[in-house]
Design a protein around this motif. Structure first.
Motif, short mmCIF file in Angstrom:
data_model
loop_
_atom_site.label_atom_id
_atom_site.label_comp_id
_atom_site.label_asym_id
_atom_site.label_seq_id
_atom_site.Cartn_x
_atom_site.Cartn_y
_atom_site.Cartn_z
N PRO A 50 -11.31 6.06 -5.12
CA PRO A 50 -11.10 5.85 -3.79
C PRO A 50 -12.47 6.26 -3.12
O PRO A 50 -12.96 6.00 -1.76
CB PRO A 50 -10.01 7.03 -3.12
N ARG A 60 -13.65 -6.51 -5.44
CA ARG A 60 -13.03 -5.59 -4.76
C ARG A 60 -14.12 -5.17 -3.74
O ARG A 60 -15.31 -5.04 -3.84
CB ARG A 60 -12.83 -4.50 -5.79
N PRO A 105 0.98 -0.94 0.06
CA PRO A 105 0.11 -0.09 0.03
C PRO A 105 0.76 1.29 0.18
O PRO A 105 0.40 2.37 -0.64
CB PRO A 105 -0.93 -0.18 1.24
N SER A 141 -10.61 -6.18 2.60
CA SER A 141 -11.30 -4.83 2.78
C SER A 141 -10.45 -3.67 3.08
O SER A 141 -9.20 -3.91 3.52
CB SER A 141 -12.38 -5.13 4.21
N ARG A 142 -10.98 -2.52 3.19
CA ARG A 142 -10.24 -1.22 3.25
C ARG A 142 -9.62 -1.05 4.69
O ARG A 142 -8.69 -0.56 4.91
CB ARG A 142 -11.01 -0.03 2.68
N ASP A 143 -10.24 -1.73 5.62
CA ASP A 143 -10.04 -1.61 6.93
C ASP A 143 -8.98 -2.81 7.50
O ASP A 143 -8.53 -2.81 8.50
CB ASP A 143 -11.07 -1.43 7.66
N PRO A 181 -4.20 -3.71 4.05
CA PRO A 181 -3.96 -2.26 4.06
C PRO A 181 -2.44 -1.76 4.87
O PRO A 181 -2.09 -0.83 4.71
CB PRO A 181 -5.17 -1.64 4.64
N ASP A 236 -15.46 5.98 -4.35
CA ASP A 236 -16.57 4.68 -4.80
C ASP A 236 -17.71 5.23 -5.63
O ASP A 236 -18.84 4.89 -5.97
CB ASP A 236 -17.14 4.15 -3.48
N THR A 283 -15.49 -2.28 -1.30
CA THR A 283 -15.89 -0.99 -1.20
C THR A 283 -15.53 -0.31 -0.02
O THR A 283 -15.22 -0.99 0.94
CB THR A 283 -17.37 -0.57 -1.97
N GLY A 284 -15.74 1.11 0.04
CA GLY A 284 -15.24 1.77 1.39
C GLY A 284 -16.15 1.25 2.62
O GLY A 284 -15.98 1.32 3.70
#
Length: 484
Positions: A419, A379, A240, A328-330, A286, A421, A381-382
């Motif tokens: 970023p 993928r 990242p 996931s993004r987190d 991440p 979405d 999403t946020g």
């Protein structure tokens, strides 16, 4: 025009640095000692012995900036003494083939060269002197013979330029890249035979002289970093923060390799894992500490530090073969998609903070023998939803309810999400398989549903990407061009 003798030395000098730093001092050596001698206004100081160790001194060199003295011994040991007297000498166990030593004009690099006895070719080892301890940046094998005048260091851009090569082409070796990176081959059809080489002090140009006269070559432009050693078709993912990248082999042993991109003396790739099967998908966590690997045999978490992998599932327990992976993004969830025993399409989602079983979502299928072409790219999403793209189209899945909505109708290959979405860059797949599909690229606006085709990028796009701000789109196609 008068001359004033400063004195004579009662030392049988074996080696000396004849380029006195700032005209204030120089260094000489006899068989086992290295001395520093200062220039006075009307004489020479008494020789100051730096150190005496066992072994014969073959060569001594002075830092052009006057900070240290370096000596090479017959056992290939290299010792570097700082003249402030506040530290022990740095010691390099140099190569046994070494026959020469020199320090760059700005004192930032030390070079040791010799001849490879097996290939009869010149080789050089380049160390950074800007680090606390000398750090090996690169070992480079050059062409045959030519003394030490067939190559030169560009200390501004950290490059080595060589006219001493197996062919008439010039080679440019970057020094701050992984050790298995190829040199850049610089050609000119009528350049002829190169006999001399010099680099501009500002580092933007180098000049060669030879059979066709004087030629100037640019160095300021950006050259690509090329790694050809492994000759593998691969999947690829960057960390990242850009500090590393990893590849997974689609053929052979399914090797997952990792390259470091930050620091001095970057090593070649190291193997994190041998999957034993083709690598289907890779995703970076991440925090950059793990890689999610999906292949027909299993889904695994590979720690970047090389410790043992964690297997999330395998084909023996689920009967599914996975080909795509996402974080996931987190970083709390991971997902993989693939085909089940009945050839239906499945997606598995793991809560990485627990050891529980994954949530399985049946994505449907069209019967035996057809589902393979439906394996989706996925993928997050946020907000934690998952987007999947395959022959059914582009779908958004609510993991809480297991329900989906169609965002785009039509066969979809690889895609990227902005970023915020709001936009998706996707490949409109034309072939029967979406796993490695190609087609035209387009942007889908998720608020309006409008699509904008990238007609100038052709109809053979295979991969797409967006920058971190979501303003720049890049595509690559199966013919090689990369367009932005």
């Amino acid at each position: 025009g008068s001359l004033e003798p400063l004195g004579t030395l009662a030392i049988e000098a074996r080696s000396a640095c004849w380029r006195p730093p700032n005209d204030r001092w120089f260094a000489v050596s006899d068989d086992q000692n290295v001395y520093v001698i200062e220039f006075g206004d009307h004489g020479l100081s008494e020789p100051q012995r730096i150190e005496q160790i066992e072994g014969q001194v073959d060569q001594v060199e002075c830092d052009p900036l006057g900070r240290f003295v370096a000596a090479r011994y017959e056992d290939s040991q290299i010792r570097i003494w700082r003249l402030d007297g506040r530290s022990q000498p740095a010691v390099i166990r140099g190569p046994s083939e070494s026959s020469g030593l020199r320090i760059a004009d700005d004192g930032s690099l030390l070079e040791v060269w010799g001849i490879n006895r097996e290939t009869d070719r010149r080789q050089t080892w380049i160390y950074s002197l800007e680090t606390q301890e000398p750090t090996l940046l690169r070992h480079i094998e050059l062409g045959k013979d030519g003394g030490s005048a067939g190559w030169a260091l560009n200390t501004v851009n950290l490059q080595l330029v060589s006219i001493l090569n197996p062919d008439p082409n010039i080679r440019l070796w970057p020094l701050q890249v992984p050790a298995d990176t190829e040199p850049i081959v610089i050609r000119r059809e009528d350049a002829g035979l190169h006999l001399g080489l010099s680099i501009q002090p500002q580092g933007d140009w180098f000049a060669t002289s030879g059979s066709t006269g004087l030629t100037l070559w640019p160095l300021a432009q950006t050259y690509p970093t090329v790694i050809e050693k492994y000759q593998e078709r691969t999947r690829l993912v960057f960390g990242p923060d850009g500090g590393w990248f990893a590849t997974g082999s689609v053929n052979g042993r399914g090797s997952v390799r990792l390259w470091q991109l930050e620091g001095d003396g970057l090593p070649p790739a190291r193997i994190l894992h041998e999957a034993g099967r083709m690598v289907g998908g890779l995703a970076a966590s991440p925090d950059g500490e793990q890689i999610l690997l999906a292949h027909p045999g299993a889904v695994q978490l590979l720690p970047v530090d090389g410790t043992a992998p964690r297997t999330l599932t395998n084909s023996d327990s689920t009967g599914a073969q996975f080909f795509a992976a996402a974080f996931s993004r987190d970083g709390h969830h991971a997902a993989a998609s693939g085909t089940a025993i009945d050839r239906s399409i499945v997606m598995a989602v793991w809560d990485l903070d627990s050891e529980g079983e994954p949530t399985l979502i049946d994505l449907g299928g069209e019967g035996k023998g057809k589902a393979g072409r439906l394996t989706p790219w996925i993928r997050f999403t946020g907000n934690g939803d998952i987007l999947s793209g395959n022959s059914f189209g582009l779908l958004r899945w609510d993991l809480g309810t297991g329900k989906s909505e169609t965002l785009f109708k039509g066969s979809v290959g690889r895609f990227a999400i902005s970023p915020d979405d709001s936009r998706i860059l996707l490949v409109r797949a034309l072939g029967r398989s979406t796993l490695d599909s190609k087609g035209p690229a387009m942007v889908l606006d998720l608020e309006t549903g409008a699509t904008t085709p990238f007609t100038s990028h052709g109809d053979s796009v295979t991969v797409v990407a967006m920058d971190a701000a979501g303003r720049i789109a890049v595509t690559g196609d199966d013919h090689g061009p990369i367009r932005g």
